[in-house]
Design a protein around this motif. Structure first.
Motif, short mmCIF file in Angstrom:
data_model
loop_
_atom_site.label_atom_id
_atom_site.label_comp_id
_atom_site.label_asym_id
_atom_site.label_seq_id
_atom_site.Cartn_x
_atom_site.Cartn_y
_atom_site.Cartn_z
N VAL A 1 0.83 -1.20 0.00
CA VAL A 1 0.00 0.00 0.00
C VAL A 1 0.87 1.26 0.00
O VAL A 1 0.61 2.21 -0.74
CB VAL A 1 -0.95 0.01 1.22
N LYS A 2 1.93 1.26 0.82
CA LYS A 2 2.78 2.45 0.88
C LYS A 2 3.57 2.64 -0.41
O LYS A 2 3.86 3.77 -0.80
CB LYS A 2 3.70 2.37 2.09
N LYS A 3 3.93 1.53 -1.06
CA LYS A 3 4.57 1.66 -2.37
C LYS A 3 3.59 2.25 -3.38
O LYS A 3 3.95 3.09 -4.21
CB LYS A 3 5.05 0.29 -2.86
N MET A 4 2.33 1.79 -3.29
CA MET A 4 1.31 2.31 -4.19
C MET A 4 0.98 3.77 -3.89
O MET A 4 0.55 4.52 -4.76
CB MET A 4 0.03 1.46 -4.09
N GLN A 5 1.20 4.20 -2.64
CA GLN A 5 0.96 5.57 -2.27
C GLN A 5 1.78 6.54 -3.11
O GLN A 5 1.32 7.62 -3.47
CB GLN A 5 1.30 5.79 -0.79
N LYS A 6 3.01 6.14 -3.42
CA LYS A 6 3.86 6.98 -4.25
C LYS A 6 3.21 7.16 -5.62
O LYS A 6 3.27 8.24 -6.23
CB LYS A 6 5.24 6.37 -4.39
N TYR B 1 -3.73 5.68 4.98
CA TYR B 1 -2.86 5.87 6.13
C TYR B 1 -3.59 5.61 7.44
O TYR B 1 -3.00 5.14 8.41
CB TYR B 1 -2.27 7.29 6.14
N ALA B 2 -4.88 5.93 7.48
CA ALA B 2 -5.65 5.72 8.71
C ALA B 2 -5.87 4.25 9.01
O ALA B 2 -5.98 3.85 10.17
CB ALA B 2 -7.00 6.42 8.58
N MET B 3 -5.93 3.42 7.97
CA MET B 3 -6.27 2.01 8.18
C MET B 3 -5.07 1.11 8.41
O MET B 3 -5.22 -0.03 8.83
CB MET B 3 -7.04 1.46 6.97
N LEU B 4 -3.84 1.61 8.16
CA LEU B 4 -2.67 0.75 8.24
C LEU B 4 -2.40 0.29 9.68
O LEU B 4 -1.96 1.06 10.51
CB LEU B 4 -1.43 1.48 7.69
N ASP B 5 -2.72 -0.94 9.94
CA ASP B 5 -2.49 -1.50 11.27
C ASP B 5 -2.27 -3.01 11.10
O ASP B 5 -3.17 -3.81 11.33
CB ASP B 5 -3.68 -1.23 12.19
N GLU B 6 -1.08 -3.36 10.70
CA GLU B 6 -0.76 -4.75 10.40
C GLU B 6 -0.03 -5.40 11.57
O GLU B 6 0.92 -4.83 12.10
CB GLU B 6 0.10 -4.81 9.13
N GLU B 7 -0.47 -6.59 11.95
CA GLU B 7 0.05 -7.25 13.15
C GLU B 7 1.58 -7.38 13.12
O GLU B 7 2.25 -7.08 14.11
CB GLU B 7 -0.57 -8.63 13.32
N ARG B 8 2.13 -7.81 11.99
CA ARG B 8 3.57 -8.07 11.95
C ARG B 8 4.39 -6.83 12.25
O ARG B 8 5.51 -6.93 12.75
CB ARG B 8 3.97 -8.69 10.60
N LEU B 9 3.82 -5.65 11.94
CA LEU B 9 4.55 -4.41 12.19
C LEU B 9 4.60 -4.05 13.67
O LEU B 9 5.39 -3.21 14.08
CB LEU B 9 3.95 -3.26 11.39
N HIS B 10 3.74 -4.70 14.48
CA HIS B 10 3.81 -4.49 15.92
C HIS B 10 5.06 -5.15 16.49
O HIS B 10 5.47 -4.83 17.61
CB HIS B 10 2.57 -5.09 16.61
N TYR B 11 5.62 -6.07 15.73
CA TYR B 11 6.77 -6.85 16.23
C TYR B 11 8.05 -6.56 15.46
O TYR B 11 8.96 -7.38 15.43
CB TYR B 11 6.43 -8.34 16.17
N VAL B 12 8.11 -5.38 14.85
CA VAL B 12 9.32 -5.00 14.11
C VAL B 12 10.52 -4.98 15.05
O VAL B 12 11.62 -5.42 14.70
CB VAL B 12 9.15 -3.62 13.43
N GLY B 13 10.31 -4.48 16.28
CA GLY B 13 11.40 -4.46 17.26
C GLY B 13 11.94 -5.84 17.54
O GLY B 13 13.15 -6.04 17.64
#
Length: 292
Positions: free
Chosen positions: A86-91, A125-137
């Motif tokens: 989605v963020k790539k498509m945002q460009k 941007y408002a909807m982006l809430d992907e589980e895997r990104l919660h565990y980037v750390g």
């Protein structure tokens, strides 16, 4: 009204972009478990399809999406997650809006498309809430630790043992043990902080570590025993590619600086490898190890 070839080319490209957007958003919607995200993505897919019809009314052509591009984006959605795609498509959305604004003079009927594309930006941007990104750390912890430890360990034993199979065996034993240790340590640390998702966090840490181990050891498993120098060089290239890919992923999904993070991780990993390489040579020299 007569449309110039230059404008017609932009219109044709816009029609194809909208068709492709509709397909990808629809694919993302079909994979969503969250009802809100699913409905929003489907609405966006429907909007893109309507926009494509507006362009079709001008081009009078039945255009098709690029099949290979659609395949790549679908695979990327599955492997890298919808946030990355989605963020790539945002460009592309930013470029699309610019193109639409330029065309409004010649094609006043497309004026409302600009507003809809802007609305898409805000909703995305408002909807982006992907589980895997919660565990980037957790993933960074596992990846970075594996790169530093395993790169150093393998560099240290490569020229001491001078045998790809022995190095691979050492890397596998060290890597699996370190994976279990790192996952367990992460779990205990998260539990001590009262985290309810400690198990999932440790899973992401362990998987990042294990995948990195597998990629670093692979050249030694594939190449003949005597080709340890080539195996080592391949491993170093692999390290740089892993760091490059992971930091590019973070730069897109988390809007983090790419060059700075890449240089930082690459410098640390390669410095440890260089130091371990020297230690391995010295150990071989002073301990009188000879595996030949």
């Amino acid at each position: 009204m007569e449309i110039s070839n230059e404008i017609m080319k932009v219109v044709i490209d816009s029609q194809i972009d909208e068709i492709e957007g509709s397909i990808i958003y629809g694919f993302m919607a079909s994979r969503q478990k969250d009802d809100k995200n699913k409905k929003l993505l489907q609405k966006m897919a429907d909007d893109e399809a309507k926009h494509a019809l507006v362009w079709k009314s001008i081009t009078k052509k039945d255009l098709k999406a690029n099949g290979f591009k659609m395949f790549i984006l679908k695979v990327a959605t599955v492997i890298l997650g919808f946030t990355f795609v989605v963020k790539k498509m945002q460009k592309g959305e930013h470029k699309t809006i610019g193109s639409y604004e330029k065309l409004e003079k010649d094609l006043p009927q497309i004026g409302y498309l600009v507003e809809e594309e802007r609305r898409h930006e805000k909703e995305l941007y408002a909807m982006l809430d992907e589980e895997r990104l919660h565990y980037v750390g957790s993933m960074v912890l596992g990846l970075n630790d594996a790169l530093v430890e395993l790169t150093g360990a393998i560099a240290g034993v490569t020229f001491a043992l001078q045998n790809t199979k022995l190095v691979a065996m050492t890397g596998i034993i060290t890597g699996i043990s370190a994976t279990l240790s790192m996952a367990a340590s992460n779990y205990l640390a998260e539990r001590s902080d009262g985290a309810s998702d400690a198990l999932k966090s440790s899973f992401y840490t362990g998987m990042a570590y294990l995948i990195t181990v597998a990629l670093l050891v692979l050249p030694y498993l594939l190449l003949p025993s005597s080709m340890y120098v080539i195996a080592f060089a391949t491993m170093i290239v692999t390290v740089l590619l892993i760091i490059l890919f992971f930091n590019y992923y973070l730069s897109v999904t988390k809007d983090e600086p790419f060059i700075k993070r890449f240089m930082e991780m690459a410098t640390i990993s390669l410095s440890v490898a260089a130091i371990s390489f020297v230690i391995g040579i010295l150990a071989k020299q002073f301990l009188g190890i000879d595996t030949l």
